[in-house]
Scaffold this active site. Sequence first.
Site, PDB file in Angstrom:
ATOM      1  N   LYS A 193      -7.682   6.325   9.304  1.00 37.91           N
ATOM      2  CA  LYS A 193      -6.630   5.319   9.275  1.00 37.91           C
ATOM      3  C   LYS A 193      -6.833   4.429   8.046  1.00 37.91           C
ATOM      4  O   LYS A 193      -7.964   4.071   7.724  1.00 37.91           O
ATOM      5  CB  LYS A 193      -6.739   4.488  10.557  1.00 37.91           C
ATOM      6  CG  LYS A 193      -5.542   3.624  10.762  1.00 37.91           C
ATOM      7  CD  LYS A 193      -5.696   2.690  11.931  1.00 37.91           C
ATOM      8  CE  LYS A 193      -4.723   1.565  11.633  1.00 37.91           C
ATOM      9  NZ  LYS A 193      -4.748   0.426  12.395  1.00 37.91           N
ATOM     10  N   HIS A 204       0.857  -1.192   0.000  1.00 39.34           N
ATOM     11  CA  HIS A 204       0.000   0.000   0.000  1.00 39.34           C
ATOM     12  C   HIS A 204       0.893   1.242   0.000  1.00 39.34           C
ATOM     13  O   HIS A 204       2.133   1.118  -0.026  1.00 39.34           O
ATOM     14  CB  HIS A 204      -0.981  -0.012   1.172  1.00 39.34           C
ATOM     15  CG  HIS A 204      -0.341  -0.161   2.535  1.00 39.34           C
ATOM     16  ND1 HIS A 204       0.586   0.724   3.031  1.00 39.34           N
ATOM     17  CD2 HIS A 204      -0.494  -1.110   3.493  1.00 39.34           C
ATOM     18  CE1 HIS A 204       0.952   0.352   4.237  1.00 39.34           C
ATOM     19  NE2 HIS A 204       0.324  -0.777   4.542  1.00 39.34           N
ATOM     20  N   CYS A 209      -0.457 -11.019  19.667  1.00 37.11           N
ATOM     21  CA  CYS A 209      -1.216 -10.389  18.575  1.00 37.11           C
ATOM     22  C   CYS A 209      -0.530 -10.781  17.268  1.00 37.11           C
ATOM     23  O   CYS A 209       0.609 -10.376  17.024  1.00 37.11           O
ATOM     24  CB  CYS A 209      -1.261  -8.868  18.732  1.00 37.11           C
ATOM     25  SG  CYS A 209      -1.964  -8.076  17.251  1.00 37.11           S
ATOM     26  N   HIS A 222      -4.378  -3.250  15.739  1.00 39.19           N
ATOM     27  CA  HIS A 222      -5.100  -4.162  14.840  1.00 39.19           C
ATOM     28  C   HIS A 222      -6.561  -4.364  15.203  1.00 39.19           C
ATOM     29  O   HIS A 222      -7.286  -5.060  14.504  1.00 39.19           O
ATOM     30  CB  HIS A 222      -4.346  -5.488  14.740  1.00 39.19           C
ATOM     31  CG  HIS A 222      -2.984  -5.319  14.131  1.00 39.19           C
ATOM     32  ND1 HIS A 222      -1.847  -5.122  14.891  1.00 39.19           N
ATOM     33  CD2 HIS A 222      -2.597  -5.228  12.837  1.00 39.19           C
ATOM     34  CE1 HIS A 222      -0.810  -4.957  14.085  1.00 39.19           C
ATOM     35  NE2 HIS A 222      -1.236  -5.002  12.843  1.00 39.19           N
ATOM     36  N   LYS A 224      -7.994  -2.264   5.691  1.00 37.37           N
ATOM     37  CA  LYS A 224      -8.787  -3.128   4.819  1.00 37.37           C
ATOM     38  C   LYS A 224     -10.267  -3.029   5.165  1.00 37.37           C
ATOM     39  O   LYS A 224     -11.113  -2.973   4.284  1.00 37.37           O
ATOM     40  CB  LYS A 224      -8.329  -4.581   4.983  1.00 37.37           C
ATOM     41  CG  LYS A 224      -7.352  -5.006   3.908  1.00 37.37           C
ATOM     42  CD  LYS A 224      -7.188  -6.511   3.947  1.00 37.37           C
ATOM     43  CE  LYS A 224      -5.727  -6.855   3.724  1.00 37.37           C
ATOM     44  NZ  LYS A 224      -5.266  -8.031   4.413  1.00 37.37           N
ATOM     45  N   CYS A 244      -6.111  -5.173  20.651  1.00 36.51           N
ATOM     46  CA  CYS A 244      -4.848  -4.544  20.273  1.00 36.51           C
ATOM     47  C   CYS A 244      -5.189  -3.187  19.665  1.00 36.51           C
ATOM     48  O   CYS A 244      -6.018  -3.099  18.763  1.00 36.51           O
ATOM     49  CB  CYS A 244      -4.117  -5.418  19.245  1.00 36.51           C
ATOM     50  SG  CYS A 244      -2.897  -4.481  18.299  1.00 36.51           S
ATOM     51  N   HIS A 296       3.923   1.573   2.433  1.00 37.70           N
ATOM     52  CA  HIS A 296       5.169   0.916   1.992  1.00 37.70           C
ATOM     53  C   HIS A 296       5.850   1.749   0.908  1.00 37.70           C
ATOM     54  O   HIS A 296       7.078   1.881   0.884  1.00 37.70           O
ATOM     55  CB  HIS A 296       4.873  -0.482   1.426  1.00 37.70           C
ATOM     56  CG  HIS A 296       4.161  -1.383   2.392  1.00 37.70           C
ATOM     57  ND1 HIS A 296       2.912  -1.896   2.155  1.00 37.70           N
ATOM     58  CD2 HIS A 296       4.539  -1.846   3.609  1.00 37.70           C
ATOM     59  CE1 HIS A 296       2.549  -2.652   3.181  1.00 37.70           C
ATOM     60  NE2 HIS A 296       3.514  -2.634   4.078  1.00 37.70           N
ATOM     61  N   CYS A 350       0.555  -7.810  15.063  1.00 38.17           N
ATOM     62  CA  CYS A 350       1.838  -7.203  15.454  1.00 38.17           C
ATOM     63  C   CYS A 350       2.965  -8.216  15.341  1.00 38.17           C
ATOM     64  O   CYS A 350       4.130  -7.836  15.356  1.00 38.17           O
ATOM     65  CB  CYS A 350       1.815  -6.733  16.904  1.00 38.17           C
ATOM     66  SG  CYS A 350       0.688  -5.403  17.254  1.00 38.17           S
TER      67      CYS A 350
HETATM   68  N1  MSP Z   1       7.785  -7.002   8.607  1.00 39.45           N
HETATM   69  C1  MSP Z   1       7.851  -5.947   9.539  1.00 39.45           C
HETATM   70  C2  MSP Z   1       9.155  -5.193   9.434  1.00 39.45           C
HETATM   71  C3  MSP Z   1      10.370  -6.043   9.636  1.00 39.45           C
HETATM   72  S1  MSP Z   1      11.854  -5.113   9.468  1.00 39.45           S
HETATM   73  C4  MSP Z   1      13.048  -6.176   9.966  1.00 39.45           C
HETATM   74  C5  MSP Z   1       6.694  -4.979   9.290  1.00 39.45           C
HETATM   75  N2  MSP Z   1       6.116  -5.048   8.093  1.00 39.45           N
HETATM   76  S2  MSP Z   1       4.844  -4.151   7.656  1.00 39.45           S
HETATM   77  O1  MSP Z   1       4.528  -4.558   6.315  1.00 39.45           O
HETATM   78  O2  MSP Z   1       3.810  -4.217   8.623  1.00 39.45           O
HETATM   79  O3  MSP Z   1       5.361  -2.681   7.636  1.00 39.45           O
HETATM   80  C6  MSP Z   1       6.427  -2.304   6.801  1.00 39.45           C
HETATM   81  C7  MSP Z   1       6.683  -0.805   6.938  1.00 39.45           C
HETATM   82  O4  MSP Z   1       5.530  -0.098   6.463  1.00 39.45           O
HETATM   83  C8  MSP Z   1       6.907  -0.378   8.386  1.00 39.45           C
HETATM   84  O5  MSP Z   1       7.981   0.538   8.464  1.00 39.45           O
HETATM   85  C9  MSP Z   1       5.603   0.299   8.749  1.00 39.45           C
HETATM   86  O6  MSP Z   1       5.745   1.321   9.699  1.00 39.45           O
HETATM   87  C10 MSP Z   1       5.201   0.880   7.403  1.00 39.45           C
HETATM   88  N3  MSP Z   1       3.783   1.193   7.349  1.00 39.45           N
HETATM   89  C11 MSP Z   1       2.736   0.347   7.515  1.00 39.45           C
HETATM   90  N4  MSP Z   1       1.581   1.070   7.427  1.00 39.45           N
HETATM   91  C12 MSP Z   1       1.856   2.371   7.222  1.00 39.45           C
HETATM   92  C13 MSP Z   1       1.121   3.539   6.978  1.00 39.45           C
HETATM   93  N5  MSP Z   1      -0.189   3.577   6.984  1.00 39.45           N
HETATM   94  N6  MSP Z   1       1.814   4.665   6.693  1.00 39.45           N
HETATM   95  C14 MSP Z   1       3.183   4.686   6.600  1.00 39.45           C
HETATM   96  N7  MSP Z   1       3.890   3.608   6.821  1.00 39.45           N
HETATM   97  C15 MSP Z   1       3.282   2.461   7.244  1.00 39.45           C
HETATM   98  O7  MSP Z   1       6.393  -4.198  10.161  1.00 39.45           O
END
Ligand code: MSP
Length: 490
Positions: free
Chosen positions: A298, A19, A128, A148, A301, A145, A22, A131
């Site tokens: 926020k 999304h 969780c 989530h 999904k 949580c 990322h 998380c």
């Molecule tokens: N897999 C773990 C990270 C492991 S690093 C050794 C993880 N993955 S994640 O897919 O949930 O998140 C990946 C990155 O995307 C994280 O830095 C997280 O903060 C970021 N984001 C997830 N949702 C977000 C937003 N809505 N906005 C900005 N960044 C966000 O955590």
Amino acid sequence: MKDKFYLTTSIAYTNAAPHIGHAMELIQADFLARMKRNGGDNVLFLTGTDEHGLKIARSAEAQGKTPQAFVNDVSKKFKGLKKALNISFDDFIRTSDKKRHIPGAIALWKKLEAKGDLYPHNYRGLYCAGCEAFVKEKDLVGGLCPIHKKAPEEVEERNWFFRLSRYSTELQALIKSGELQIYPENRRNEMLSLIKSGLEDVSFSRPKGKVGWGIPVPGDSTQTMYVWCDALANYISAIGYGQDEINFRKWWPADVHLVGKDIVRFHALIWPAMLLSAGLRLPKKILVHGFINVEGEKMSKSLGNVIDPYQLVEKYGSDAARYYFLREIPSDEDGDFGYQKLEDRYNGDLANGFGNFASRVTTLASRFDKISAKGFEPDQAITQKIVETEKNVLYYADQFKLHEAVRCIWELVREGDVYLNAHRPWELKEDDPRFLKIILNLLALLDKSAELAAFVIPEAASKTKEAVKHGPGHTLKVKKLSPLFPKINE
Ligand code: MSP
């Protein structure tokens, strides 16, 4: 000799497609990587995917796929962001990679074990899966949580534990002294207060019967390595830890780990403690970005407001998407995504801003067949503005205020516009010596604007650079640019 600069993003879970959160993290890292390369550093920019654990196993099952087949599909969508968003990462690591990652994760585990920092422990707690972490009763909101919005699972089992508590004092000292830097300041303070409130040891494995999709614990095949212990190791496995000592030593320690605010604790406490235990150096800097909300809500999904970066790029182009996330969202705070705001930025800063300036200057300069820049020095005020802009961009990037850095670059563009409007070269004939001087000043401004804007809008910047051809004997040949950012009509 060139400095090395090893930069990583977090590795995203492959339980669902990427999304814009990322995408933003990759874009921010890409800004830094391009800036460092431009400054002459030898850059290694790593990203990848986190492919083990309960959450992913469950998503795969829901789709009737094996976990491996499932993560193969999702990981491709993350890797594809390189092309879609013009991200210049050099390497992509996957935690299910049996050759590149798993041996490194195992080697690290063995180091912690040899140090006496792993011990078996009967544990009762709340897990969780969202998380991928045990959570505390006191942190729940109405039994759920807070991130989530789901009730964690009650777990009672025998796990391997990591002695995080042993490293409290050392971590505190390293953060306080700035040896381990955390930006922004409020995130650093947050970590210091977590340490102050007391760090407890953390569960580092789960029974294989409950979590089968992961790396088996070395020497204990009844247990699966905790997904975070596995995932954090990516930062060293990718550069050859345990396999290619020379490459590992070339790049480690990381210069920057860029992560989101929800996972600072893992990067600023657990990961450094693991490194201390293994006798490895610590990353120099942890940069923490905020979360993107969508039109004030926020992104989730269940709300159905998850924005697909591929669709965004298809509609507006990668430069526009990149510009929005770097300029409109403060890099170290939460920000908001909205289509209207994106279109306003596009029209205001890209179509009327950079794009218009580039067309005006190249159109004027293309009136000459060939331009001689021999002996030319830009006006003092212009040189000064350029030097000041370069300095400010580096300063703000260092403070992880990328939005401010971008603002400075666009101020330089505006300075170009102001100069152009003030000197009105279109009223002069080509053989008027004033005309040539104005054009050369404008080309100097355009050149530097494009060089710096390339961290943000690499496609338009490279078209701009290509329009100005440098020939022998300080000659220039300029081609008129067609609009880089055609206006979006409301
Ligand atoms: N897999 C773990 C990270 C492991 S690093 C050794 C993880 N993955 S994640 O897919 O949930 O998140 C990946 C990155 O995307 C994280 O830095 C997280 O903060 C970021 N984001 C997830 N949702 C977000 C937003 N809505 N906005 C900005 N960044 C966000 O955590």
